[in-house]
Design an enzyme around this catalytic site. Structure first.
Site, short mmCIF file in Angstrom:
data_model
loop_
_atom_site.label_atom_id
_atom_site.label_comp_id
_atom_site.label_asym_id
_atom_site.label_seq_id
_atom_site.Cartn_x
_atom_site.Cartn_y
_atom_site.Cartn_z
N HIS A 123 1.34 -14.51 -0.30
CA HIS A 123 -0.13 -14.45 -0.37
C HIS A 123 -0.64 -14.98 0.97
O HIS A 123 -0.38 -14.41 2.01
CB HIS A 123 -0.57 -15.27 -1.59
CG HIS A 123 -2.01 -15.13 -1.99
ND1 HIS A 123 -2.86 -14.19 -1.46
CD2 HIS A 123 -2.76 -15.82 -2.90
CE1 HIS A 123 -4.06 -14.32 -2.02
NE2 HIS A 123 -4.03 -15.31 -2.89
N HIS A 137 0.53 -4.17 0.71
CA HIS A 137 -0.49 -4.83 -0.09
C HIS A 137 -0.47 -4.23 -1.48
O HIS A 137 -0.24 -3.03 -1.63
CB HIS A 137 -1.89 -4.62 0.54
CG HIS A 137 -2.89 -5.62 0.08
ND1 HIS A 137 -3.57 -5.48 -1.09
CD2 HIS A 137 -3.28 -6.79 0.63
CE1 HIS A 137 -4.37 -6.53 -1.24
NE2 HIS A 137 -4.21 -7.34 -0.22
N ASP A 188 -3.19 -10.33 7.28
CA ASP A 188 -2.39 -11.40 7.89
C ASP A 188 -1.64 -10.96 9.14
O ASP A 188 -1.11 -11.80 9.87
CB ASP A 188 -1.38 -11.94 6.88
CG ASP A 188 -2.06 -12.79 5.82
OD1 ASP A 188 -3.02 -13.47 6.18
OD2 ASP A 188 -1.63 -12.76 4.66
#
Ligand code: ACO
Length: 439
Positions: free
Chosen positions: A268, A307, A363
């Site tokens: 995460h 994702h 990210d």
């Protein structure tokens, strides 16, 4: 167009059922009537990791993962990142509408008023080992806030709830900055309430002996944009943790500590730290193909890629890439950028990634900017937790006000033993731990 219902035939019994369809879903409880026999419990759905289960109705964030769309309360993320401040967006996420000038002034004033923490928080911080991870410190100190504000259990009162909201959003950067200063063995810097939200955070991190810290406006703005991009992302792992823990009617600080803990994980929010470590390990552009080979062989994950929801380019990753250029104009280029761009180029052309629809997520580039701005890698997930606090509170509040919500309590499919008789100690087996690989 036919009826908004689903007909189901149970081939075990030959019986047919008709269940309503609303908003593209059927209610799991409507399946309970489907029974193989009179004493059967009734049909359930089995969905580990909620891959196809809506656990709530929400009006906060909309994502179209196939098209790469992200909207907060209907507004496209690109417009909000371009035109708003983070606190303006936090207001939108929490209250559903963009604030007027006076609403915004009031909101900013109240949050700024709550940036200070109780002096005893410093004592908690002091108790951590010098190399404690700042996310570990954040989990603990956010949870500890509940002991300072016992009135927060009265969150059913909207005025009380708003006060906890000010406190959580106001204090999160302070706790994060204190954790950072602790890791350096440096004195804590108190909030400077003359500064904006991101600016004050930078001041608490980096102020030394100067009486007033003057943050670089380009970097402060870039950080504010990154905060906007991270403010909410509907039912992700940490939002789900906030809702699930909050559904037991614990106080918002305890629920928020659970959300921070969920974000800590490398699958995460912890992924941006892992991306940087991965890029550093690859070391140079020419070693990218070798790394991709390992990913395709299933030996490694390409961190910052893939994702659960986006099966297209994450729109936040696109905005971050643009923001990176502005940051690098001030800080100079991060040498890892070259490796990241090469990884992205090869991955987006490679069949392995194309087939699985794996694209860069938020990210992939955020860590590269954070590092160029001077943040240590350990702080990256903290930079995610600060802005996500507004999203967590909005999700928690929506859950509390939803009359259909109850304490979160999933069902299970039990596959263990049927009833069996107690085994005395001398007849027990040594095999069990050996089979589990523990001995
Ligand atoms: N690198 C290599 N292969 C991957 C990756 C990756 N990063 N992500 C998914 N895959 C592969 C899986 O191995 C699987 O392959 P298979 O069909 O041959 O078994 C396929 O793609 C589907 O992946 P799942 O793991 O089923 O996808 P899921 O939705 O469960 O996972 C997740 C999503 C956890 C984000 C995953 O893509 C991942 O681990 N990515 C790396 C970590 C990361 O960047 N996390 C940050 C997410 S963004 C956020 O939380 C803010």
């Amino acid at each position: 167009m036919g009826k908004d219902t689903l007909s189901i035939t149970d081939n075990r019994t030959g019986k047919s059922y008709e269940v309503p369809i609303a908003n593209g879903t059927i209610k799991a409880m409507d399946l309970r009537q489907i029974k193989a026999s009179e004493d059967d419990f009734g049909l359930m759905t089995y969905d580990p990791a909620f891959t196809n289960t809506a656990s709530c109705q929400s009006k906060i964030t909309f994502i179209d993962g196939d098209k790469g769309i992200l909207r907060y309360r209907g507004y496209p993320i690109e417009q909000l990142a371009d035109k708003c401040t983070y606190l303006e967006v936090a207001y939108l996420i929490l209250f559903g509408e963009l604030p007027t000038k006076s609403q915004l002034d009031d909101w900013v004033k109240n949050i700024t008023h709550h940036t200070f923490v109780h002096e005893n928080i410093k004592k908690f911080m002091d108790g951590f080992h010098h190399d404690a991870h700042p996310m570990g410190m954040l989990v603990s100190t956010v949870g500890a806030l509940s002991t300072f504000y016992p009135d927060s259990r009265n969150f059913r009162d909207p005025v009380n709830r708003l006060k906890q909201t000010y406190r959580l959003i106001g204090k999160m950067p302070t706790l994060a900055a204190f954790a950072y200063r602790h890791s350096l063995g440096m004195p804590y810097v108190y909030p400077d309430n003359d500064l904006g939200y991101a600016e004050n955070f930078l001041s608490m991190l980096w102020r030394m002996s100067e009486p007033k810290y003057k943050p670089n406006p380009v970097l402060a703005k870039a950080l504010d944009v990154l905060f906007i991009l991270h403010a909410d992302h509907e039912q992700n792992c940490s939002a789900n943790a906030m809702r699930a823990v909050g559904s037991s009617h614990t106080d918002p600080y305890s629920a928020c500590a659970a959300a921070v803990a969920a974000l800590y994980g490398p699958l995460h929010g912890g992924a941006n730290q892992e991306v940087l470590e991965m890029l550093a390990e690859i070391g140079s552009k020419d070693r990218v193909p070798e790394f991709i080979k390992k990913v395709k062989a299933g030996e490694r994950l390409l961190m910052g890629f893939g994702h659960r929801v986006y099966k297209n380019y994450d729109p936040r990753a696109r905005i971050i890439k643009e923001t990176a250029d502005k940051v690098f104009a001030v800080t100079g280029k991060n040498p890892l950028l070259e490796i990241a761009i090469e990884l992205e180029r090869i991955a987006l052309e490679d069949d392995y990634f194309v087939k699985r629809r794996l694209y860069p997520n938020v990210d992939f580039y955020s860590g590269i900017i954070y590092q160029a701005m001077g943040f240590p890698v350990d702080m990256f997930t903290v930079l995610f937790a600060i802005p996500r606090t507004s999203g967590w509170i909005a999700q928690w509040q929506e859950m509390l006000l939803d009359p259909e919500q109850k304490i979160a309590r999933p069902r299970q499919v039990y596959l263990g033993y049927d009833k069996r008789d107690f085994v005395p100690m001398e007849k027990r087996s040594e095999k069990i731990l050996a089979e589990a690989g523990v001995r």
